[in-house]
Every structure is written in structure tokens, then in C-alpha cells.
Design a protein around this motif. Structure first.
Motif, PDB file in Angstrom:
ATOM      1  N   ILE A  77       8.870  -2.403 -58.843  1.00 41.33           N
ATOM      2  CA  ILE A  77       9.778  -3.101 -59.753  1.00 41.33           C
ATOM      3  C   ILE A  77      10.184  -4.445 -59.159  1.00 41.33           C
ATOM      4  N   SER A  78      10.464  -5.406 -60.042  1.00 43.06           N
ATOM      5  CA  SER A  78      10.961  -6.718 -59.619  1.00 43.06           C
ATOM      6  C   SER A  78      12.485  -6.682 -59.573  1.00 43.06           C
ATOM      7  N   VAL A  79      13.050  -7.379 -58.599  1.00 45.66           N
ATOM      8  CA  VAL A  79      14.498  -7.324 -58.395  1.00 45.66           C
ATOM      9  C   VAL A  79      14.993  -8.685 -57.927  1.00 45.66           C
ATOM     10  N   SER A  80      16.222  -9.018 -58.317  1.00 49.70           N
ATOM     11  CA  SER A  80      16.818 -10.282 -57.898  1.00 49.70           C
ATOM     12  C   SER A  80      17.386 -10.166 -56.486  1.00 49.70           C
ATOM     13  N   LEU A  81      17.768 -11.303 -55.917  1.00 57.79           N
ATOM     14  CA  LEU A  81      18.353 -11.288 -54.577  1.00 57.79           C
ATOM     15  C   LEU A  81      19.659 -10.509 -54.543  1.00 57.79           C
ATOM     16  N   ASP A  82      20.364 -10.432 -55.682  1.00 57.61           N
ATOM     17  CA  ASP A  82      21.611  -9.669 -55.709  1.00 57.61           C
ATOM     18  C   ASP A  82      21.423  -8.269 -56.293  1.00 57.61           C
ATOM     19  N   GLY A  83      20.170  -7.812 -56.376  1.00 62.44           N
ATOM     20  CA  GLY A  83      19.920  -6.398 -56.613  1.00 62.44           C
ATOM     21  C   GLY A  83      19.802  -5.953 -58.053  1.00 62.44           C
ATOM     22  N   ALA A 127      13.088 -14.714 -65.002  1.00 66.53           N
ATOM     23  CA  ALA A 127      12.790 -15.259 -63.670  1.00 66.53           C
ATOM     24  C   ALA A 127      12.347 -14.175 -62.694  1.00 66.53           C
ATOM     25  N   LEU A 128      12.681 -12.920 -62.987  1.00 63.32           N
ATOM     26  CA  LEU A 128      12.276 -11.829 -62.101  1.00 63.32           C
ATOM     27  C   LEU A 128      10.763 -11.657 -62.072  1.00 63.32           C
ATOM     28  N   HIS A 129      10.091 -12.037 -63.169  1.00 55.79           N
ATOM     29  CA  HIS A 129       8.669 -11.742 -63.314  1.00 55.79           C
ATOM     30  C   HIS A 129       7.797 -12.997 -63.294  1.00 55.79           C
ATOM     31  N   THR A 130       8.342 -14.092 -62.796  1.00 55.59           N
ATOM     32  CA  THR A 130       7.545 -15.311 -62.678  1.00 55.59           C
ATOM     33  C   THR A 130       6.263 -15.053 -61.898  1.00 55.59           C
ATOM     34  N   TRP A 131       6.366 -14.255 -60.848  1.00 52.67           N
ATOM     35  CA  TRP A 131       5.196 -13.983 -59.998  1.00 52.67           C
ATOM     36  C   TRP A 131       4.077 -13.298 -60.790  1.00 52.67           C
ATOM     37  N   ALA A 132       4.436 -12.424 -61.732  1.00 49.64           N
ATOM     38  CA  ALA A 132       3.424 -11.653 -62.459  1.00 49.64           C
ATOM     39  C   ALA A 132       2.626 -12.501 -63.435  1.00 49.64           C
ATOM     40  N   PHE A 133       3.177 -13.654 -63.829  1.00 51.16           N
ATOM     41  CA  PHE A 133       2.492 -14.539 -64.779  1.00 51.16           C
ATOM     42  C   PHE A 133       1.954 -15.796 -64.111  1.00 51.16           C
ATOM     43  N   SER A 134       2.123 -15.870 -62.800  1.00 52.62           N
ATOM     44  CA  SER A 134       1.661 -17.032 -62.049  1.00 52.62           C
ATOM     45  C   SER A 134       0.136 -17.062 -61.978  1.00 52.62           C
ATOM     46  N   ASP A 135      -0.411 -18.262 -61.938  1.00 51.56           N
ATOM     47  CA  ASP A 135      -1.849 -18.422 -61.736  1.00 51.56           C
ATOM     48  C   ASP A 135      -2.197 -18.700 -60.278  1.00 51.56           C
ATOM     49  N   ALA A 136      -1.186 -18.655 -59.412  1.00 51.51           N
ATOM     50  CA  ALA A 136      -1.443 -18.869 -57.990  1.00 51.51           C
ATOM     51  C   ALA A 136      -2.325 -17.739 -57.458  1.00 51.51           C
ATOM     52  N   LEU A 174      10.754  -9.220 -54.741  1.00 50.32           N
ATOM     53  CA  LEU A 174      12.059  -9.852 -54.593  1.00 50.32           C
ATOM     54  C   LEU A 174      11.971 -11.299 -55.073  1.00 50.32           C
ATOM     55  N   ALA A 175      12.576 -11.543 -56.240  1.00 49.96           N
ATOM     56  CA  ALA A 175      12.509 -12.876 -56.852  1.00 49.96           C
ATOM     57  C   ALA A 175      13.608 -13.769 -56.286  1.00 49.96           C
ATOM     58  N   PRO A 176      13.332 -15.053 -56.079  1.00 45.80           N
ATOM     59  CA  PRO A 176      14.326 -15.959 -55.515  1.00 45.80           C
ATOM     60  C   PRO A 176      15.322 -16.429 -56.574  1.00 45.80           C
ATOM     61  N   VAL A 177      16.096 -15.479 -57.099  1.00 43.75           N
ATOM     62  CA  VAL A 177      17.081 -15.793 -58.128  1.00 43.75           C
ATOM     63  C   VAL A 177      18.289 -14.882 -57.940  1.00 43.75           C
ATOM     64  N   VAL A 178      19.473 -15.422 -58.191  1.00 46.70           N
ATOM     65  CA  VAL A 178      20.717 -14.648 -58.210  1.00 46.70           C
ATOM     66  C   VAL A 178      21.171 -14.577 -59.657  1.00 46.70           C
ATOM     67  N   LEU A 179      21.184 -13.369 -60.224  1.00 43.45           N
ATOM     68  CA  LEU A 179      21.485 -13.204 -61.656  1.00 43.45           C
ATOM     69  C   LEU A 179      22.973 -13.021 -61.927  1.00 43.45           C
ATOM     70  N   GLY A 180      23.726 -12.547 -60.941  1.00 43.82           N
ATOM     71  CA  GLY A 180      25.165 -12.423 -61.119  1.00 43.82           C
ATOM     72  C   GLY A 180      25.610 -11.216 -61.921  1.00 43.82           C
ATOM     73  N   GLY A 181      24.677 -10.418 -62.404  1.00 42.04           N
ATOM     74  CA  GLY A 181      25.005  -9.234 -63.201  1.00 42.04           C
ATOM     75  C   GLY A 181      23.749  -8.728 -63.868  1.00 42.04           C
TER      76      GLY A 181
END
Length: 205
Positions: free
Chosen positions: A8-14, A33-42, A165-172
Motif C-alpha cells: 500500500i502507498s502511504v503518506s509521510l504522516d501515515g 499524490a500517494l500514487h504518483t510513483w505508480a503512474f510514473s514513466d521513470a 512512502l510518498a513525499p507528501v504530508v496529507l494532514g488527515g
């Protein structure tokens, strides 16, 4: 040997969704923003998606997540588990009652009404059959949502935990962990890409 992997994808604040998730806003506010990596072409991100899909013999998801997948803004040819890959695993849904119809009808769906343990056992059987057919070990993947993965961890059903672990803080939003049974994790791998840090742990019993 078939392993049970929670992934599962998770934010920095869990959180595994942003605030106010709902039928038309499944990931909540900012949750995409949690799933940016899954749609990346990198290349590194594509390799992680490709390898995860290739070792998936069956996938377990809860009913709330299935309803989002099955909804008008859900999975299609470009969005979904393994959507950009050649192979697709069997899908097992934990639910109290099967739906009357399924929109992604080209996928292999099984609905289990007798609880998470039986759903995981069903998925294990499907993954082991797929392993025999493929001539290599394939795993069961618990893709969520958060409550399903928490319950599986609490019940001791999980062998391996993979967090993106996505580089985002969602705050809730929807927390991945909120109390529950303590577990000992043994770190196996850490892979850093431009969009996330991918962490894999063995889960102690």
C-alpha cells in the motif's frame, strides 16, 4: 512458496487517503499524490510496478475499495492493478454480499462473504494454482484498503509488508495504523526513486 504480501502507498504522516474520501473522491483530498510513483514513466518506478505485477498470483481487496474500482471513475485500460502490464492476477473481494454486476468484467473476480481469513485462503489457493501453471512462485497481494490491511496484520495473516512512502504530508485522511496488535518488522529492502521510497519488511508472527 506463496507469501501473503500487504502492499500500500502511504503518506509521510501515515495516511493511505487524504481527508474526506468518498465514492467520487476515493483517495480523498490530495490523495492522488500517494500514487504518483505508480503512474510514473521513470524506469525505476516502472520496474517496481512490473515486478510487483509479475509476482502477483492473486489480489485481495475490501468491499469499499472494490466499490471505488468498480465505480464510474474506477479502473479502466489505463488505470488499475497491472493495467499497463501484460498479465493480470485473480481478484478476491471481502464482502458481506456480492454485487449484482461488475463493470471491469474482463478481470477474474471472486467474492468471499465469510470473512477476511477465508478470502486470504481463497486467494492463496488461486495463487498456488497460478504458480503451478507458471512454473514459479507467485504471491497473494493485499492491496487494501487500509482497514483490510490493518485487520490482516492484526490477525497475523501477513508475511510481508511493502510500503510506498510518498513525499507528501496529507494532514488527515484514513490512517494505515491506529492501534492494534504490536508486530515486529524486519527490514528487507529500501528502494528510493524520484517519486517515493519503497520499503519492504518481513512481518513477525
Amino acid at each position: 512458496m506463496t507469501r501473503i504480501t500487504a502492499d500500500i502507498s502511504v503518506s509521510l504522516d501515515g495516511f493511505v487517503t487524504g481527508p474526506d474520501p468518498g465514492p467520487r473522491n476515493g483517495l480523498g483530498t490530495g490523495g492522488e499524490a500517494l500514487h504518483t510513483w505508480a503512474f510514473s514513466d521513470a524506469p525505476d518506478d516502472r520496474r517496481i510496478v512490473r515486478e510487483a505485477t509479475a509476482r502477483s498470483g492473486a489480489v485481495v481487496l475490501g468491499r469499499r475499495l472494490f466499490d471505488l474500482v468498480d465505480g464510474p471513475d474506477g479502473w479502466n485500460d489505463d488505470v488499475g492493478y497491472g493495467a499497463r502490464e501484460a498479465t493480470k492476477p485473480a481478484f478476491v473481494v471481502v464482502t458481506t454480499a456480492p454485487p449484482e454486476s461488475v463493470r471491469p468484467s474482463d478481470l477474474d473476480w471472486t467474492f468471499v462473504t465469510s470473512g477476511l481469513g477465508d478470502a486470504v485462503a481463497t486467494a492463496r489457493g488461486r495463487a498456488e494454482a497460478a504458480s503451478s501453471a507458471a512454473g514459479r512462485d507467485l504471491d497473494v497481494v493485499l492491496m487494501g484498503g487500509g482497514a483490510t490491511i490493518r485487520s490482516a496484520l492484526d490477525a497475523g495473516l501477513v508475511d510481508e509488508l511493502t510500503l510506498h512512502l510518498a513525499p507528501v504530508v496529507l494532514g488527515g485522511g484514513t490512517p494505515l495504523f491506529s492501534g492494534g496488535t504490536p508486530r515486529t518488522l524486519v527490514q528487507r529492502t529500501v528502494i528510493t526513486t524520484s517519486t517515493a521510497t519503497h520499503l519492504t519488511y518481513d512481518v513477525g508472527r
